[in-house]
Design an enzyme around this catalytic site. Structure first.
Site, PDB file in Angstrom:
ATOM      1  N   GLY A   1       0.815  -1.223   0.000  1.00  0.00           N
ATOM      2  CA  GLY A   1       0.000   0.000   0.000  1.00  0.00           C
ATOM      3  C   GLY A   1       0.836   1.254   0.000  1.00  0.00           C
ATOM      4  CG  LEU A   2       4.008   3.886  -2.643  1.00  0.00           C
ATOM      5  CD1 LEU A   2       4.722   4.446  -1.411  1.00  0.00           C
ATOM      6  CD2 LEU A   2       5.055   3.502  -3.697  1.00  0.00           C
ATOM      7  CD  GLU A  39      -1.368   8.298   1.053  1.00  0.00           C
ATOM      8  OE1 GLU A  39      -1.754   9.499   1.076  1.00  0.00           O
ATOM      9  OE2 GLU A  39      -0.805   7.735   2.005  1.00  0.00           O
ATOM     10  NE  ARG A  82     -10.884 -12.875 -41.933  1.00  0.00           N
ATOM     11  CZ  ARG A  82     -12.199 -12.975 -41.852  1.00  0.00           C
ATOM     12  NH1 ARG A  82     -12.766 -14.076 -41.359  1.00  0.00           N
ATOM     13  NH2 ARG A  82     -12.970 -11.976 -42.244  1.00  0.00           N
ATOM     14  N   GLY A 128     -11.937  -7.111 -37.453  1.00  0.00           N
ATOM     15  CA  GLY A 128     -13.105  -6.948 -36.569  1.00  0.00           C
ATOM     16  C   GLY A 128     -13.099  -7.934 -35.412  1.00  0.00           C
ATOM     17  CD  GLU A 186       5.383  -3.003  -9.639  1.00  0.00           C
ATOM     18  OE1 GLU A 186       6.612  -3.044  -9.524  1.00  0.00           O
ATOM     19  OE2 GLU A 186       4.652  -3.990  -9.518  1.00  0.00           O
TER      20      GLU A 186
HETATM   21  C1  LIG Z   1      -4.711  -1.715 -11.668  1.00  0.00           C
HETATM   22  C2  LIG Z   1      -3.733  -0.986 -10.811  1.00  0.00           C
HETATM   23  C3  LIG Z   1      -3.021  -1.667  -9.829  1.00  0.00           C
HETATM   24  C4  LIG Z   1      -2.145  -0.971  -8.981  1.00  0.00           C
HETATM   25  N1  LIG Z   1      -1.533  -1.635  -7.949  1.00  0.00           N
HETATM   26  C5  LIG Z   1      -0.859  -0.917  -7.007  1.00  0.00           C
HETATM   27  C6  LIG Z   1      -0.372  -1.538  -5.805  1.00  0.00           C
HETATM   28  O1  LIG Z   1      -0.499  -2.753  -5.605  1.00  0.00           O
HETATM   29  N2  LIG Z   1       0.233  -0.756  -4.864  1.00  0.00           N
HETATM   30  C7  LIG Z   1       0.403   0.580  -5.035  1.00  0.00           C
HETATM   31  O2  LIG Z   1       0.938   1.219  -4.136  1.00  0.00           O
HETATM   32  N3  LIG Z   1      -0.036   1.198  -6.182  1.00  0.00           N
HETATM   33  C8  LIG Z   1      -0.668   0.482  -7.145  1.00  0.00           C
HETATM   34  N4  LIG Z   1      -1.136   1.103  -8.283  1.00  0.00           N
HETATM   35  C9  LIG Z   1      -0.933   2.542  -8.436  1.00  0.00           C
HETATM   36  C10 LIG Z   1       0.044   2.922  -9.551  1.00  0.00           C
HETATM   37  O3  LIG Z   1       1.349   2.564  -9.208  1.00  0.00           O
HETATM   38  C11 LIG Z   1      -0.154   4.430  -9.785  1.00  0.00           C
HETATM   39  O4  LIG Z   1      -1.394   4.596 -10.421  1.00  0.00           O
HETATM   40  C12 LIG Z   1       0.965   5.045 -10.606  1.00  0.00           C
HETATM   41  O5  LIG Z   1       2.170   5.034  -9.885  1.00  0.00           O
HETATM   42  C13 LIG Z   1       0.643   6.479 -11.030  1.00  0.00           C
HETATM   43  O6  LIG Z   1       0.224   7.245  -9.960  1.00  0.00           O
HETATM   44  P1  LIG Z   1      -1.128   8.114 -10.088  1.00  0.00           P
HETATM   45  O7  LIG Z   1      -2.186   7.202 -10.577  1.00  0.00           O
HETATM   46  O8  LIG Z   1      -1.357   8.800  -8.805  1.00  0.00           O
HETATM   47  O9  LIG Z   1      -0.828   9.156 -11.221  1.00  0.00           O
HETATM   48  P2  LIG Z   1      -0.139  10.617 -11.000  1.00  0.00           P
HETATM   49  O10 LIG Z   1       1.104  10.476 -10.207  1.00  0.00           O
HETATM   50  O11 LIG Z   1      -1.170  11.576 -10.509  1.00  0.00           O
HETATM   51  O12 LIG Z   1       0.235  10.991 -12.496  1.00  0.00           O
HETATM   52  C14 LIG Z   1      -0.695  11.517 -13.428  1.00  0.00           C
HETATM   53  C15 LIG Z   1       0.098  11.854 -14.704  1.00  0.00           C
HETATM   54  O13 LIG Z   1       1.056  12.888 -14.392  1.00  0.00           O
HETATM   55  C16 LIG Z   1       2.359  12.446 -14.760  1.00  0.00           C
HETATM   56  N5  LIG Z   1       3.337  13.045 -13.840  1.00  0.00           N
HETATM   57  C17 LIG Z   1       3.329  13.017 -12.481  1.00  0.00           C
HETATM   58  N6  LIG Z   1       4.403  13.677 -12.003  1.00  0.00           N
HETATM   59  C18 LIG Z   1       5.113  14.101 -13.082  1.00  0.00           C
HETATM   60  C19 LIG Z   1       6.324  14.838 -13.244  1.00  0.00           C
HETATM   61  N7  LIG Z   1       7.049  15.259 -12.192  1.00  0.00           N
HETATM   62  N8  LIG Z   1       6.744  15.112 -14.504  1.00  0.00           N
HETATM   63  C20 LIG Z   1       6.038  14.694 -15.580  1.00  0.00           C
HETATM   64  N9  LIG Z   1       4.872  13.997 -15.488  1.00  0.00           N
HETATM   65  C21 LIG Z   1       4.432  13.698 -14.248  1.00  0.00           C
HETATM   66  C22 LIG Z   1       2.300  10.933 -14.648  1.00  0.00           C
HETATM   67  O14 LIG Z   1       3.351  10.321 -15.388  1.00  0.00           O
HETATM   68  C23 LIG Z   1       0.916  10.665 -15.220  1.00  0.00           C
HETATM   69  O15 LIG Z   1       0.976  10.691 -16.622  1.00  0.00           O
HETATM   70  C24 LIG Z   1      -1.959   0.418  -9.173  1.00  0.00           C
HETATM   71  C25 LIG Z   1      -2.658   1.086 -10.180  1.00  0.00           C
HETATM   72  C26 LIG Z   1      -3.545   0.423 -10.973  1.00  0.00           C
HETATM   73  C27 LIG Z   1      -4.324   1.191 -12.002  1.00  0.00           C
END
Ligand SMILES: Cc1cc2nc3c(=O)[nH]c(=O)nc-3n(C[C@H](O)[C@H](O)[C@H](O)COP(=O)(O)OP(=O)(O)OC[C@H]3O[C@@H](n4cnc5c(N)ncnc54)[C@H](O)[C@@H]3O)c2cc1C
Length: 382
Positions: A124-125, A127, A271, A343, A366
């Site tokens: 859980g990293l 938020e 196909r 399709g 990740e």
């Molecule tokens: C199906 C799924 C499973 C997951 N499993 C886990 C899990 O087990 N544990 C866990 O902890 N997390 C998990 N995650 C979370 C995942 O790691 C995050 O969604 C990811 O790291 C991106 O964070 P965010 O969604 O908050 O996007 P944000 O950080 O808000 O980013 C939004 C956009 O802004 C860009 N951005 C942000 N900062 C910058 C910067 N400084 N410069 C340029 N661009 C930037 C990003 O690249 C992205 O395009 C999961 C996500 C999904 C969808």
């Protein structure tokens, strides 16, 4: 320099390839459609020892290494990514933090059931308000006597709400450093702890047979002894876990990309269009050749990162390169495989439809592709 696999590695790959084709492929489309977790597949993967691959035998593991895990992830993802991410998250995000940073008691309590696959752990990293900027963590843990009291929430946590989830490791702010920055620590929260609530599963675009939830902690109390490793080391811990995890995600992405080649090759031979198999047309041949080129070069990138990691050398940049490249080409291959299928590629009954839906998250989870570029640029001295 030799990137050929040993006999033992080839045998492992073969056995998982057979398992993916014979056990996963027949059932996964239904799980995917119904958004159900494939407990029976996970149970069998446990019996095969897959959850224990990179862990020593003293903890019930198989005594293999991280590269063996990557080979397995590649073969699973060649058929299905939900199953592959379940294993990836269980091993590299779930059990690995306890193995790397846990006390002898924590390892003895949790590792045997995690490495056997009898239980799963979440990491859980992320938020709701912060993902890439993990330093922006808002969840707080306050020491009250001999208990941590945790308040906050986590988003998108894989394997956090299955019937066999035993715990989630949670990063939380545990104080302020003398320079005013946040002190982050990691705490083990067992499933079922009062104040720890798992929300219903998300409605996702892909990875539909994997388990993902938002978690809330409302005055959730756990023993002080549930601190994972040293207090204040949370940031360093998750950076290490994510560096390794990127190699595993790259392997998973290569598997998806190779699965696209497998399916396209089969379809192109069957196909017919304009009186002959579409595979006779150079436009289709070139698409498949490019897909194979991409899968192959991305595989070499993750082999290189894994080799450096296992040799104890710095591998951060190579892991970021492997993850960035493999996830990019996985999306490319999924798009092109769908095109080869015409399709039918848009119909969920064809595996390439699943590959397409499952590919996009590889550029996000990740560490997004932007974050990988930031890591590479930083490592180059910028
Ligand atoms: C199906 C799924 C499973 C997951 N499993 C886990 C899990 O087990 N544990 C866990 O902890 N997390 C998990 N995650 C979370 C995942 O790691 C995050 O969604 C990811 O790291 C991106 O964070 P965010 O969604 O908050 O996007 P944000 O950080 O808000 O980013 C939004 C956009 O802004 C860009 N951005 C942000 N900062 C910058 C910067 N400084 N410069 C340029 N661009 C930037 C990003 O690249 C992205 O395009 C999961 C996500 C999904 C969808």
């Amino acid at each position: 320099m030799d990137f050929r696999l040993t006999e033992e590695q080839e045998a492992l790959r073969e056995s998982v390839r057979d398992f993916a084709r014979e056990v996963v492929a027949p059932v996964i489309a239904e799980h995917y459609e119904k958004h159900t977790f494939p407990y029976e597949v996970v149970r069998q993967m446990g019996k095969m020892g897959l959850f224990g691959l990179p862990f020593p035998e003293e903890h019930g593991g198989m005594g293999g290494d991280y590269f063996a895990l990557c080979l397995v992830l590649e073969e699973l993802a060649r058929v299905d990514s939900s199953v592959a991410i379940t294993l990836e998250a269980a091993v590299s995000l779930g059990a690995m933090p306890i193995f790397r940073f846990g006390t002898a008691e924590q390892k003895a309590r949790w590792l045997p059931k995690l490495v056997s696959g009898e239980a799963l752990a979440g990491f859980g990293l992320t938020e709701p308000g912060t993902g890439s900027d993990a330093g922006g963590t808002q969840t707080r843990a306050v020491l009250d006597g001999d208990e941590w009291v945790i308040n906050g929430s986590k988003a998108f946590i894989t394997n956090s709400g299955t019937d066999i989830t035993a715990l989630v490791t949670v990063t939380a702010v545990t104080g302020t450093r003398p320079d005013g920055s946040k002190e982050l620590s990691t705490i083990i929260v067992p499933s079922g702890t009062p104040g720890f609530t798992v929300a219903p599963g998300y409605s996702k675009v892909g990875w539909n047979a994997s388990d993902t939830h938002e978690l809330t902690f409302d005055d959730c109390r756990v023993p002080a002894a549930n601190l994972l490793g040293e207090r204040g080391r949370g940031f360093a811990q998750f950076l290490r876990i994510l560096d390794e995890g990127r190699i595993a995600i790259a392997a998973l992405a290569v598997g998806l990309a190779q699965g696209c080649v497998d399916e396209s090759l089969k379809y192109a031979k069957e196909r017919q269009a304009f009186g002959q198999p579409i595979g006779n047309y150079q436009a289709i041949q070139f698409k498949i050749a490019d897909m194979e080129l991409k899968a192959h070069t991305a595989r070499l990138a993750y082999y290189d990162a894994a080799a450096r990691m296992l040799a104890g050398e710095p591998f951060k940049r190579q892991a970021a390169i492997a993850k960035l490249h493999a996830s990019t080409i996985a999306v490319d291959n999924a798009r092109e495989a769908t095109q080869v299928h015409g399709g039918y590629g848009f119909m969920n009954e064809y595996p390439v439809a699943r590959f397409w839906r499952d590919s996009k998250i590889l550029e996000i989870g990740e560490g997004t592709s932007e974050v990988q570029r930031m890591i590479i640029a930083r490592d180059l001295g910028l």
